[in-house]
Design an enzyme around this catalytic site. Structure first.
Site, short mmCIF file in Angstrom:
data_model
loop_
_atom_site.label_atom_id
_atom_site.label_comp_id
_atom_site.label_asym_id
_atom_site.label_seq_id
_atom_site.Cartn_x
_atom_site.Cartn_y
_atom_site.Cartn_z
N HIS A 172 0.86 -1.19 0.00
CA HIS A 172 0.00 0.00 0.00
C HIS A 172 0.89 1.24 0.00
O HIS A 172 1.81 1.34 0.81
CB HIS A 172 -0.90 0.01 1.24
CG HIS A 172 -1.76 1.23 1.29
ND1 HIS A 172 -2.88 1.37 0.50
CD2 HIS A 172 -1.62 2.38 1.98
CE1 HIS A 172 -3.41 2.57 0.73
NE2 HIS A 172 -2.67 3.20 1.62
N THR B 131 -5.83 -9.11 5.55
CA THR B 131 -6.89 -9.66 6.38
C THR B 131 -8.20 -9.02 5.92
O THR B 131 -8.21 -8.27 4.93
CB THR B 131 -6.65 -9.35 7.87
OG1 THR B 131 -6.64 -7.92 8.01
CG2 THR B 131 -5.33 -9.92 8.37
N LEU C 39 -9.59 -3.64 5.36
CA LEU C 39 -8.95 -3.03 4.19
C LEU C 39 -7.72 -2.22 4.61
O LEU C 39 -7.81 -1.33 5.47
CB LEU C 39 -9.96 -2.10 3.49
CG LEU C 39 -9.47 -1.48 2.18
CD1 LEU C 39 -9.17 -2.53 1.13
CD2 LEU C 39 -10.48 -0.47 1.66
C1 GRF Z 1 1.62 0.65 -6.39
O1 GRF Z 1 2.02 1.95 -6.13
C2 GRF Z 1 1.06 -0.01 -5.16
O2 GRF Z 1 1.48 0.56 -3.97
C3 GRF Z 1 -0.42 0.18 -5.30
O3 GRF Z 1 -0.67 0.18 -6.67
C4 GRF Z 1 0.48 0.58 -7.39
C5 GRF Z 1 0.71 -0.43 -8.46
O4 GRF Z 1 1.67 -0.02 -9.39
N1 GRF Z 1 -1.11 -0.85 -4.55
P1 GRF Z 1 2.23 -1.04 -10.49
O5 GRF Z 1 1.02 -1.57 -11.25
O6 GRF Z 1 2.97 -2.12 -9.78
O7 GRF Z 1 3.10 -0.21 -11.37
#
Ligand code: GRF
Length: 217
Positions: free
Chosen positions: A113, A145, A148
């Site tokens: 995240h 989990t 969210l």
């Molecule tokens: C990432 O920044 C991740 O933190 C988030 O979605 C983005 C996905 O980027 N969950 P990518 O598709 O891996 O370039």
């Protein structure tokens, strides 16, 4: 592919730059895992092209074809189970997973995240961090989990926000951090060092009350 390596499914919805970091680190033999399939819920996700170019099995099931969340999740699990995954890596997978799905793969799902959780769950994190004038930002790898963006945190990459930088610039810097920390944390899991037990993350036999933090510039 040796049987002792962790069979990993990577789930994406978009560009797949995190997926690419796994592909590159596997090619340079830095990880104890193999990608057995890449799944997308969006047919035009560029990550599917990245996977195909690397000779990795791909699958796409569009969620719009399903009446509700659980029936999509059951179709997804049916597909994934054919590859007998030990680990699911959510890498920009823009779907909330049902409790049924999370339970089906209990302790085996990691997510990344783009914020220093528990700060800034949800979407549009980079702009929100800039708007709030935060000094620090980063990204968090955590177990998934039912809550969210709320599962036990494992590893964070932290970097200072540059005065005056745009959301695009900050996004790129955070993504460069993600490309380091996500394969590192997934590899701990692959090596059997990282586990989820009774709702708690454990690393090397010790409770991870707080995530490990790596500092970046
Ligand atoms: C990432 O920044 C991740 O933190 C988030 O979605 C983005 C996905 O980027 N969950 P990518 O598709 O891996 O370039």
């Amino acid at each position: 592919m040796s049987d002792s390596r962790c069979r990993t499914a990577i789930l994406i919805s978009g560009s797949g730059s995190n997926l690419q970091s796994f592909i590159d680190k596997i090619a340079s033999r830095e990880l104890a895992l193999d990608i057995v399939t890449v799944f997308s819920n969006c047919a035009d996700a560029y990550g599917l092209t990245r996977a195909a170019d690397a000779g990795i099995h791909t699958c796409c099931i569009e969620h719009a074809d399903y009446a509700d969340r659980e029936s999509f999740d059951q179709a997804l699990a049916h597909e994934l189970d054919q590859h007998q995954p030990d680990l699911l890596v959510l890498a920009g997978f823009m779907r909330i997973l049902s409790p049924w799905f999370v339970d089906h793969y209990a302790g085996k799902i990691l997510n990344i995240h783009p914020a220093l959780l528990p700060a800034y769950p949800g979407l549009n994190t980079h702009q929100r961090v800039l708007d709030a004038g935060e000094k620090w930002h980063g990204s968090t790898v955590h177990f998934v989990t039912d809550e969210l963006d709320g599962g036990p945190r494992v590893l964070q990459g932290r970097l200072p926000v540059d005065p005056g930088e745009s959301a695009e610039q900050l996004t790129k810097r955070v993504q460069a951090v993600e490309h380091q920390i996500y394969p590192e944390a997934a590899n701990w899991f692959a090596e059997g060092r990282l586990k989820l037990r009774d709702g708690t993350a454990w690393l090397d036999g010790k409770v991870l009350a707080e995530p490990i933090v790596r500092e970046f510039e």
